[in-house]
Design an enzyme around this catalytic site. Structure first.
Site, PDB file in Angstrom:
ATOM      1  CB  SER A 224      23.308  51.429  71.265  1.00 55.29           C
ATOM      2  OG  SER A 224      22.146  52.085  70.885  1.00 55.29           O
ATOM      3  CG  ASP A 449      17.039  47.208  73.364  1.00 59.21           C
ATOM      4  OD1 ASP A 449      16.675  48.388  73.281  1.00 59.21           O
ATOM      5  OD2 ASP A 449      18.241  46.863  73.384  1.00 59.21           O
ATOM      6  CG  HIS A 477      19.503  50.304  74.839  1.00 57.65           C
ATOM      7  ND1 HIS A 477      19.350  49.606  73.662  1.00 57.65           N
ATOM      8  CD2 HIS A 477      20.409  51.284  74.569  1.00 57.65           C
ATOM      9  CE1 HIS A 477      20.119  50.129  72.733  1.00 57.65           C
ATOM     10  NE2 HIS A 477      20.783  51.152  73.259  1.00 57.65           N
TER      11      HIS A 477
END
Length: 507
Positions: A224, A449, A477
């Site tokens: 991320s 995602d 995610h």
């Protein structure tokens, strides 16, 4: 909840309740040779020597883990000045003899990396844990690393609960005032630290950590926001890059408006996938079609905005909590049943479970916030970007955002104003990152995602001179360790053996 939270919260979600010729890069090693100087693109100042050569006192800290604290300069332009502490946690290689360290970051910005490393068995496969010491660090200003402190838990509760898409001028002024108060609190309570927790500074800290671990080149796994941190490191120190994996990538070339539009579409896509799964099972409590189901959720949010529900611990489920409570399970398909239960209860007037999901998203328990991730999220992002717009200029942009996301579009549109009231000036990223001269960098993206859409991974892999893309067709995610053996094999083969795919991989 100020809307900026919607735009840039890309933390790696944790536990919500409670082919051809192989290319090789040299294996990392714990070399006793002197640490070479950084590349000419980021020259090491002689005045930084004391940080690169400091002694590190590793001590046992439970469960076989080792912990240490190291120092870095608050301001790299003044290395002889004030210092700050960074907390490190190392999980020794299970094979007994590590080939080097794998430095890991779970995202945020604002999520403690020490916790990520401590839970290595949940996040990393056996082959990786056998050969690498897994090393997590709390980035500057985060967790145990000279943490930034801004406001009280009670003020944070009110901040998170706020309407993320204000409907009136009064609500707009209240949103602006809340963000301004949060930023003012950061400056008043944390002083100069509030201006020195940018991603570039955290990336420079990683190079100090690399040197102190004894690795000539950095092996790194970032998820991320951790991909932006890793890519920034690679651009600063391309010759120091070893084996790097960036999972759930952020596109550093985008403006805040461009990022927000893509992310709005990503959350809408994820929501529709969730509703679609419900419809496909038959007898869906949300409706008999995806459109009907998403409309039912939007109506529910509108109802909560007018009439908050009873929650938990004497608190109510406000509109800001309701939005986050829906978002949180979209990060992981395995959490969709939790969202089913939370929405069923909320439709019946009980907002407790949805409030708990919101709390999990912001690191809150019944006793308060367990870390400063929410405060750090704003402080870092507002330093990293300088293109916020005044709240009064948001309205003309709303139609475009609602086309991207009929359910959440206004939330993301108002996120454009999230840093407009921040008291510390930010700097816009320089644009595309190429990390010229770096070893191959694996970039992983997932088709549905919600937080870091696939197109961001595609863009980053294209920008990087040595980028190799791994596409995962799936929900949730990030892509590694998400139940796709093709992705897992590509990531583990590269980190463990240095095997680089000949071309982009579709899984």
């Amino acid at each position: 909840m100020a809307a900026v939270l919607a735009v840039v919260l890309t933390a790696c979600s944790g536990d919500l309740l409670t082919s051809g010729e192989e290319q090789e890069t040299p294996a990392p090693s714990l070399s006793s040779s002197p640490i070479p100087a950084p590349s000419t693109r980021a020259p090491q100042q002689p005045s930084l020597d004391r940080y690169y050569s400091q002694d590190v006192d590793w001590k046992g800290c439970g469960d076989g883990h080792e912990c240490a604290t190291v120092q870095v300069p608050l301001d790299y332009a003044e290395p002889a000045g004030e210092t700050i502490d960074l907390d490190l946690l190392r999980v020794p290689a299970e094979g007994g003899k590590a080939v080097g360290s794998l430095v890991v970051n779970p995202g945020g910005p604002g999520v403690p990396g020490t916790r990520y490393a401590a839970d290595a068995t949940s996040y990393f496969g056996t082959e990786i844990r056998q050969v690498f010491d897994i090393v997590g660090f709390d980035p500057r200003g985060v967790g145990g690393s000279t943490p930034i402190d801004c406001v009280s838990d009670e003020q944070l509760d009110a901040f998170v609960a706020m309407d993320p898409d204000p409907d009136t001028a009064v609500e707009e002024r209240a949103s602006d005032a809340a963000v301004a108060a949060l930023g003012r609190g950061c400056v008043e309570n944390s002083g100069d630290l509030a201006g020195h927790i940018s991603t570039v500074e955290a990336a420079r800290d990683i190079d100090v950590i690399r040197a102190l671990l004894g690795d000539r080149r950095l092996s790194y796994f970032g998820a991320s926001y951790g991909t932006f941190l890793g890519a920034t490191y690679a651009d600063l120190f391309p010759q120091r890059v070893g084996r790097m994996v960036l999972d759930g990538a952020i596109d550093p070339s985008l403006s805040s408006t461009e990022m927000s539009l893509v992310q709005a579409k990503g959350f809408e896509t994820a929501l529709r996938a969730y509703v679609g799964a419900c419809v496909d099972r038959g007898g869906c409590f949300l409706g008999d079609s995806v459109d009907a189901g998403t409309a039912r959720i939007r109506k529910f949010l509108d109802d909560v905005e007018r009439s908050p529900l009873d929650g938990a611990d004497g608190r109510r489920l406000e509109i800001g909590n309701a939005v986050l409570g829906i978002w949180a399970p979209l990060y992981n398909q395995g959490y969709w049943p939790l969202l089913d239960s939370a929405l069923r209860s909320a439709f019946a007037g009980d907002g407790a479970l949805l409030l708990r999901l919101s709390d999990a998203y912001t690191s809150r328990t019944g006793d308060g916030y367990t870390d400063n991730s929410l405060e750090a999220l704003f402080a870092v992002n507002c330093l990293d970007h300088d293109d916020a717009i005044p709240t009064a200029q948001v309205a003309p942009r709303i139609p475009e955002f609602e086309r991207a996301s009929p359910t959440f579009g206004k939330v993301f549109a108002y996120g454009l104003a999230g840093c407009a009231q921040w008291p510390v000036p930010g700097e816009q990223p320089d644009g595309p990152i190429d990390a010229a001269g770096a070893a191959p960098i694996l970039v992983v993206g997932t088709s549905r995602d919600p937080a870091t859409p696939l197109e961001w991974a595609e863009a980053l892999a294209e920008q990087l001179d040595s980028g190799v893309l791994v596409r995962r067709d799936g929900d949730g995610h990030t892509g590694y360790n998400a139940g796709n053996p093709c992705v897992d094999d590509a990531v583990e083969s590269y980190l463990v053996s240095g095997t680089v795919p000949e071309s982009d991989v579709s899984c």
